[in-house]
Design an enzyme around this catalytic site. Structure first.
Site, mmCIF file in Angstrom:
data_model
loop_
_atom_site.group_PDB
_atom_site.id
_atom_site.type_symbol
_atom_site.label_atom_id
_atom_site.label_comp_id
_atom_site.label_asym_id
_atom_site.label_seq_id
_atom_site.Cartn_x
_atom_site.Cartn_y
_atom_site.Cartn_z
ATOM 1 N N GLY A 263 23.902 81.433 21.011
ATOM 2 C CA GLY A 263 22.735 80.575 20.813
ATOM 3 C C GLY A 263 22.602 80.187 19.347
ATOM 4 O O GLY A 263 23.529 80.379 18.543
ATOM 5 N N LYS B 279 34.919 81.406 28.167
ATOM 6 C CA LYS B 279 33.489 81.172 27.893
ATOM 7 C C LYS B 279 32.733 80.881 29.196
ATOM 8 O O LYS B 279 31.585 81.320 29.390
ATOM 9 C CB LYS B 279 33.326 79.990 26.919
ATOM 10 C CG LYS B 279 31.866 79.541 26.708
ATOM 11 C CD LYS B 279 31.050 80.578 25.984
ATOM 12 C CE LYS B 279 29.552 80.437 25.943
ATOM 13 N NZ LYS B 279 28.862 79.215 25.857
ATOM 14 N N HIS C 120 32.181 84.155 30.815
ATOM 15 C CA HIS C 120 31.124 84.836 30.035
ATOM 16 C C HIS C 120 29.758 84.364 30.534
ATOM 17 O O HIS C 120 28.854 85.173 30.793
ATOM 18 C CB HIS C 120 31.311 84.504 28.544
ATOM 19 C CG HIS C 120 30.116 84.798 27.677
ATOM 20 N ND1 HIS C 120 28.963 84.029 27.701
ATOM 21 C CD2 HIS C 120 29.883 85.786 26.782
ATOM 22 C CE1 HIS C 120 28.087 84.524 26.853
ATOM 23 N NE2 HIS C 120 28.610 85.583 26.281
ATOM 24 N N ASN C 121 29.607 83.071 30.691
ATOM 25 C CA ASN C 121 28.312 82.535 31.123
ATOM 26 C C ASN C 121 27.992 82.922 32.566
ATOM 27 O O ASN C 121 26.833 83.142 32.910
ATOM 28 C CB ASN C 121 28.294 81.012 30.982
ATOM 29 C CG ASN C 121 28.151 80.577 29.530
ATOM 30 O OD1 ASN C 121 28.417 81.359 28.617
ATOM 31 N ND2 ASN C 121 27.742 79.354 29.301
ATOM 32 N N SER D 71 29.466 81.546 21.779
ATOM 33 C CA SER D 71 28.271 82.139 22.385
ATOM 34 C C SER D 71 27.413 82.826 21.331
ATOM 35 O O SER D 71 27.914 83.362 20.355
ATOM 36 C CB SER D 71 28.641 83.166 23.460
ATOM 37 O OG SER D 71 27.448 83.755 23.950
ATOM 38 N N GLU E 299 26.672 86.263 32.424
ATOM 39 C CA GLU E 299 25.312 86.132 31.854
ATOM 40 C C GLU E 299 24.302 85.719 32.941
ATOM 41 O O GLU E 299 23.216 86.303 33.036
ATOM 42 C CB GLU E 299 25.379 85.088 30.735
ATOM 43 C CG GLU E 299 24.069 84.739 30.087
ATOM 44 C CD GLU E 299 24.223 83.530 29.149
ATOM 45 O OE1 GLU E 299 25.212 83.451 28.394
ATOM 46 O OE2 GLU E 299 23.353 82.641 29.204
HETATM 47 P P1 NBP Z 1 23.399 69.099 22.532
HETATM 48 O O1 NBP Z 1 24.193 69.584 23.666
HETATM 49 O O2 NBP Z 1 21.988 68.762 22.751
HETATM 50 O O3 NBP Z 1 24.166 67.856 21.904
HETATM 51 C C1 NBP Z 1 23.604 67.170 20.821
HETATM 52 C C2 NBP Z 1 24.629 66.479 19.981
HETATM 53 O O4 NBP Z 1 25.512 65.694 20.776
HETATM 54 C C3 NBP Z 1 23.917 65.527 19.036
HETATM 55 O O5 NBP Z 1 24.576 65.608 17.799
HETATM 56 C C4 NBP Z 1 24.144 64.175 19.699
HETATM 57 O O6 NBP Z 1 24.081 63.076 18.816
HETATM 58 C C5 NBP Z 1 25.532 64.377 20.202
HETATM 59 N N1 NBP Z 1 25.972 63.364 21.174
HETATM 60 C C6 NBP Z 1 25.547 63.115 22.417
HETATM 61 BR BR1 NBP Z 1 24.175 64.007 23.250
HETATM 62 N N2 NBP Z 1 26.188 62.106 23.006
HETATM 63 C C7 NBP Z 1 27.072 61.680 22.085
HETATM 64 C C8 NBP Z 1 28.024 60.649 22.079
HETATM 65 N N3 NBP Z 1 28.244 59.901 23.169
HETATM 66 N N4 NBP Z 1 28.751 60.462 20.954
HETATM 67 C C9 NBP Z 1 28.545 61.238 19.886
HETATM 68 N N5 NBP Z 1 27.647 62.248 19.821
HETATM 69 C C10 NBP Z 1 26.918 62.467 20.914
HETATM 70 O O7 NBP Z 1 23.449 70.115 21.268
HETATM 71 P P2 NBP Z 1 23.607 71.686 21.175
HETATM 72 O O8 NBP Z 1 22.594 72.397 21.992
HETATM 73 O O9 NBP Z 1 23.717 71.961 19.724
HETATM 74 O O10 NBP Z 1 25.022 71.986 21.865
HETATM 75 C C11 NBP Z 1 26.233 71.456 21.381
HETATM 76 C C12 NBP Z 1 27.353 71.949 22.288
HETATM 77 O O11 NBP Z 1 27.392 73.384 22.235
HETATM 78 C C13 NBP Z 1 27.141 71.592 23.763
HETATM 79 O O12 NBP Z 1 28.379 71.356 24.364
HETATM 80 C C14 NBP Z 1 26.526 72.857 24.334
HETATM 81 O O13 NBP Z 1 26.777 72.991 25.717
HETATM 82 C C15 NBP Z 1 27.245 73.923 23.542
HETATM 83 N N6 NBP Z 1 26.533 75.197 23.395
HETATM 84 C C16 NBP Z 1 25.185 75.237 23.245
HETATM 85 C C17 NBP Z 1 24.536 76.459 23.101
HETATM 86 C C18 NBP Z 1 23.043 76.528 22.903
HETATM 87 O O14 NBP Z 1 22.513 77.662 22.884
HETATM 88 N N7 NBP Z 1 22.352 75.404 22.714
HETATM 89 C C19 NBP Z 1 25.293 77.638 23.088
HETATM 90 C C20 NBP Z 1 26.677 77.564 23.212
HETATM 91 C C21 NBP Z 1 27.292 76.347 23.357
HETATM 92 P P3 NBP Z 1 22.700 62.274 18.602
HETATM 93 O O15 NBP Z 1 21.908 63.098 17.627
HETATM 94 O O16 NBP Z 1 23.112 60.985 18.068
HETATM 95 O O17 NBP Z 1 22.028 62.176 19.933
#
Ligand code: NBP
Length: 472
Positions: free
Chosen positions: A131, A183, A186-187, A129, A190
């Site tokens: 962002g 987690k 936590h959400n 967590s 939130e």
């Molecule tokens: P995303 O949730 O948008 O995921 C993007 C990544 O997943 C890219 O690298 C994409 O590859 C890859 N991907 C996907 Br979509 N489908 C795939 C597949 N079938 N095989 C391989 N790679 C694949 O990115 P994020 O916002 O950085 O979040 C990543 C994780 O962290 C998620 O589970 C999210 O819930 C969690 N999270 C996010 C936050 C936040 O604030 N954003 C906070 C805490 C946790 P590509 O580039 O080839 O499409």
């Protein structure tokens, strides 16, 4: 060329920032992304001049990593995570460790831990967590899995995590999917706090006629108090102050009033229902989002359904920091935390997670979205009584409830009179009033159930199970 310490799969916003964080802390890294163009953009952009190399395919990726390999997956939760595990598994060797840092459902993690550990690979399901900024500067991390797997990455995680006065914001949570469960909760907390602050904003705007800067001033004051000092209040103030550069109007007023509710918030409520935990404030926040998504229906209903004639509502004054409204925000926020902690306690018993409640409060004190000064009080409460059944009866929190309950009641009653929806405030009031009532009316519910279905009932004046012929 020497092998890298750490591998990252998934260059979304979180993956990019976490690998920069790892590298800054001395862990040379290799990155792989399904779409290679993103890897190139990263290496030629934020990754330039750093000890970070790229890999075009998974064979190259694993070859560039020292053994045992430590690989963090930061990809979309669900099918994408399963796909990555399936693709990388043939390249892994005994002792290698996969960490899922995405927002995975904890039952998926339970399955994956069992599956991967049975192949002699380590597997950690880790909630992250904070962002994008937290990922870069130091997030709060909630790793679950076998203790041996955690030990293999502890030194790295403690360096990468946010640091607070009593240590890094990471600890071993427990076995299986416990890290992702924590987690998820936590959400859920939130979700609750976001809705609570939105309700306060709505009342100040629509009932008190305050503008964005005035509401932001109140948020700024609240953020200076022990009870409400928190990241979410801080960013609420910032959001309310932000103006559209083209016309000077608050950007918040131009945002569509529709919010999504898939994933962790929903899972919190489903888990609570399954475990028999009471989370009405969190549920109200989820339902607030569901109602918000019915924009077309709401617009139509607005012209058909009339509320009570609008009256004024005393929410305090600017000089007293909107005292009753602050009471409502404080007690609803406490309710959101209390419900989340209670859900964790129930899950810990049910799933044998052996969660350490003070440690969970401690790792939420920095880096994460629900970080707040209240968490030090929560930590103290569980240190004082490790078997505490509900935060509300800890002496410090009980004093808050006893002092602020009239203010919360006044806000809920007033909002009802002027026809304003305050789902989290009213759910929190009901939650506290129910919790502090020794005898609830479910005796009558039991009588009705026995009347129509012979379900039997217990009595307060004698032991045993009873049935009555109610309709002669
Ligand atoms: P995303 O949730 O948008 O995921 C993007 C990544 O997943 C890219 O690298 C994409 O590859 C890859 N991907 C996907 Br979509 N489908 C795939 C597949 N079938 N095989 C391989 N790679 C694949 O990115 P994020 O916002 O950085 O979040 C990543 C994780 O962290 C998620 O589970 C999210 O819930 C969690 N999270 C996010 C936050 C936040 O604030 N954003 C906070 C805490 C946790 P590509 O580039 O080839 O499409």
């Amino acid at each position: 060329m020497s092998k890298a310490h750490f591998g990252l799969i998934g260059l979304g916003v979180m993956g990019e920032n976490l690998v920069l964080n790892a590298e800054r802390n001395g862990f040379s890294s290799v990155v792989y992304n399904r779409t290679f163009a993103k890897t190139e953009t990263f290496l030629n952009g934020p990754g330039i001049g750093k000890s970070i190399r790229g890999a075009k395919n998974l064979q190259e990726f694993v070859d560039k990593l020292e053994r045992p390999r430590r690989i963090l997956m930061m990809v979309k939760a669900g099918a994408a995570t399963d796909a990555v595990i399936e693709q990388i598994s043939p390249f892994l060797q005994e002792g290698d460790l996969l960490i899922d840092g995405g927002n995975s459902a904890f039952k998926d993690t339970e399955r994956r831990v069992a599956q991967l550990e049975s192949k002699s690979f380590g597997y950690i399901g880790m909630g992250v967590s904070g962002g994008a900024k937290g990922a870069l500067e130091g997030p709060s991390m909630m790793p679950g899995g076998t203790k041996a797997s955690y030990d293999a990455i502890e030194s790295m995680l403690t360096k990468m995590a946010a640091q607070v006065e009593d240590g890094p914001c990471v600890t071993y949570i427990g076995p299986g999917g416990s890290g992702h469960f924590v987690k998820t909760v936590h959400n859920g907390i939130e979700y609750g706090i976001e809705q609570i602050l939105a309700e306060a904003y709505d009342l100040m705007k629509r009932v008190c006629g305050m503008n964005g800067d005035q509401i932001a001033d109140i948020m700024g004051y609240w953020n200076s108090t022990e009870e409400l000092s928190s990241y979410l209040v801080e960013i609420t103030e910032a959001c309310l102050r932000t103006k559209d550069s083209t016309d000077g109007i608050n950007v918040v007023e131009k945002i569509m009033d529709k919010a999504g509710q898939k994933g962790t918030g929903l899972w919190t409520v489903v888990s609570a229902l399954e475990l028999g935990a009471s989370v009405p404030t969190i549920y109200a926040s989820l339902n607030g989002r569901v109602m918000s998504s019915m924009k077309t229906q709401r617009l139509k209903a607005e012209s058909i359904l009339k509320g009570p004639p609008v009256k004024t509502l005393d929410l305090g004054s600017f000089d007293d920091g909107m005292a009753p409204l602050m009471d409502a925000v404080v007690l609803s926020t406490i309710s959101s935390y209390a419900q989340g902690m209670e859900l964790l306690r129930k899950a810990s018993n049910e799933y044998n997670y052996k969660l350490n409640m003070p440690s969970i409060a401690q790792i939420w004190k920095g880096g994460c979205i629900i970080r707040s000064r209240l968490l030090s009080r929560i930590q103290d409460a569980y240190r004082l009584d490790s078997k505490l059944t509900n935060l509300l009866i800890d002496p410090w929190f009980a004093e808050q409830v006893n002092r602020r309950l009239p203010g919360l009641a006044k806000v809920v009653a007033g909002a009802a009179e002027v026809g304003m929806p305050v789902p989290c405030f009213s759910s929190s009031l009901d939650y506290i009033n129910s919790y502090r009532t020794g005898r609830l009316p479910q005796n009558l519910v039991q009588a009705m159930r026995d009347c129509f279905g012979s379900h039997t009932y217990e009595r307060i004046d004698m032991d045993g199970v009873f049935h009555t012929d109610w309709i002669k």
